[in-house]
Design a protein around this motif. Structure first.
Motif, PDB file in Angstrom:
ATOM      1  N   PRO A  79       0.924  -2.511  -2.686  1.00  0.00           N
ATOM      2  CA  PRO A  79       1.280  -1.135  -2.331  1.00  0.00           C
ATOM      3  C   PRO A  79       1.638  -0.984  -0.865  1.00  0.00           C
ATOM      4  O   PRO A  79       1.269  -1.803  -0.026  1.00  0.00           O
ATOM      5  N   ILE A  80       2.341   0.080  -0.583  1.00  0.00           N
ATOM      6  CA  ILE A  80       2.575   0.528   0.785  1.00  0.00           C
ATOM      7  C   ILE A  80       1.440   1.504   1.059  1.00  0.00           C
ATOM      8  O   ILE A  80       1.277   2.494   0.327  1.00  0.00           O
ATOM      9  N   VAL A  81       0.628   1.225   2.049  1.00  0.00           N
ATOM     10  CA  VAL A  81      -0.554   2.049   2.331  1.00  0.00           C
ATOM     11  C   VAL A  81      -0.166   3.151   3.315  1.00  0.00           C
ATOM     12  O   VAL A  81       0.362   2.886   4.388  1.00  0.00           O
ATOM     13  N   ILE A  82      -0.416   4.390   2.889  1.00  0.00           N
ATOM     14  CA  ILE A  82      -0.088   5.571   3.695  1.00  0.00           C
ATOM     15  C   ILE A  82      -1.258   6.535   3.591  1.00  0.00           C
ATOM     16  O   ILE A  82      -1.810   6.735   2.499  1.00  0.00           O
ATOM     17  N   GLU A  83      -1.628   7.141   4.675  1.00  0.00           N
ATOM     18  CA  GLU A  83      -2.724   8.113   4.689  1.00  0.00           C
ATOM     19  C   GLU A  83      -2.434   9.198   3.648  1.00  0.00           C
ATOM     20  O   GLU A  83      -1.299   9.618   3.463  1.00  0.00           O
ATOM     21  N   ASP A  84      -3.467   9.640   2.920  1.00  0.00           N
ATOM     22  CA  ASP A  84      -3.316  10.592   1.807  1.00  0.00           C
ATOM     23  C   ASP A  84      -2.513  11.838   2.174  1.00  0.00           C
ATOM     24  O   ASP A  84      -1.641  12.256   1.419  1.00  0.00           O
ATOM     25  N   ARG A  85      -2.835  12.447   3.300  1.00  0.00           N
ATOM     26  CA  ARG A  85      -2.160  13.697   3.671  1.00  0.00           C
ATOM     27  C   ARG A  85      -0.659  13.456   3.895  1.00  0.00           C
ATOM     28  O   ARG A  85       0.178  14.229   3.436  1.00  0.00           O
ATOM     29  N   ALA A  86      -0.321  12.381   4.587  1.00  0.00           N
ATOM     30  CA  ALA A  86       1.088  12.047   4.812  1.00  0.00           C
ATOM     31  C   ALA A  86       1.776  11.740   3.487  1.00  0.00           C
ATOM     32  O   ALA A  86       2.906  12.173   3.237  1.00  0.00           O
ATOM     33  N   LEU A  87       1.096  11.012   2.608  1.00  0.00           N
ATOM     34  CA  LEU A  87       1.672  10.659   1.310  1.00  0.00           C
ATOM     35  C   LEU A  87       1.919  11.898   0.451  1.00  0.00           C
ATOM     36  O   LEU A  87       2.938  11.984  -0.248  1.00  0.00           O
ATOM     37  N   ALA A  88       1.036  12.879   0.515  1.00  0.00           N
ATOM     38  CA  ALA A  88       1.220  14.116  -0.251  1.00  0.00           C
ATOM     39  C   ALA A  88       2.487  14.847   0.192  1.00  0.00           C
ATOM     40  O   ALA A  88       3.247  15.363  -0.637  1.00  0.00           O
ATOM     41  N   HIS A  89       2.732  14.888   1.485  1.00  0.00           N
ATOM     42  CA  HIS A  89       3.937  15.537   2.010  1.00  0.00           C
ATOM     43  C   HIS A  89       5.183  14.739   1.662  1.00  0.00           C
ATOM     44  O   HIS A  89       6.208  15.280   1.258  1.00  0.00           O
TER      45      HIS A  89
END
Length: 102
Positions: A12-22
């Motif tokens: 996976p590409i790991v991205i902080e949850d809040r950034a990923l939601a946007h």
């Protein structure tokens, strides 16, 4: 931390949850319109320096996985900034959030 699974790559590409939601909102909007585009991000400080770009197309499998079961409150300003970058020739650049008034 959230994860973005792209194509058939098991990593996976790991991205902080809040950034990923946007990011999910912007990507879903573009793909729903059957638009292809790029997504770029800078490598985290604990990885080799540089950046990565991927090509997103409606036919390529994409899955968003969130570590937090609750959806965050979304910032219209952040979504708009990412959407503007999505419509540029450079594609979406995963931008840092700038809170209203900052």
């Amino acid at each position: 931390m959230g994860q973005l699974f792209y194509g058939n790559d098991p990593e996976p590409i790991v991205i902080e949850d809040r950034a990923l939601a946007h990011l999910k909102v912007v990507i879903a909007t573009k793909l729903r319109r059957n638009e292809s585009f790029t997504l770029s991000w800078r490598h985290p400080s604990d990885e080799n320096p540089g950046r990565t770009t991927i090509w997103l197309h409606p036919s390529i499998p994409l899955r968003f996985v969130f570590g937090d079961p609750d959806s965050p409150e979304l910032s219209a300003e952040w979504i708009t900034a990412m959407a503007h970058s999505a419509n540029s020739s450079g594609g979406i650049m995963l931008l840092e959030e700038h809170l209203d008034g900052e």
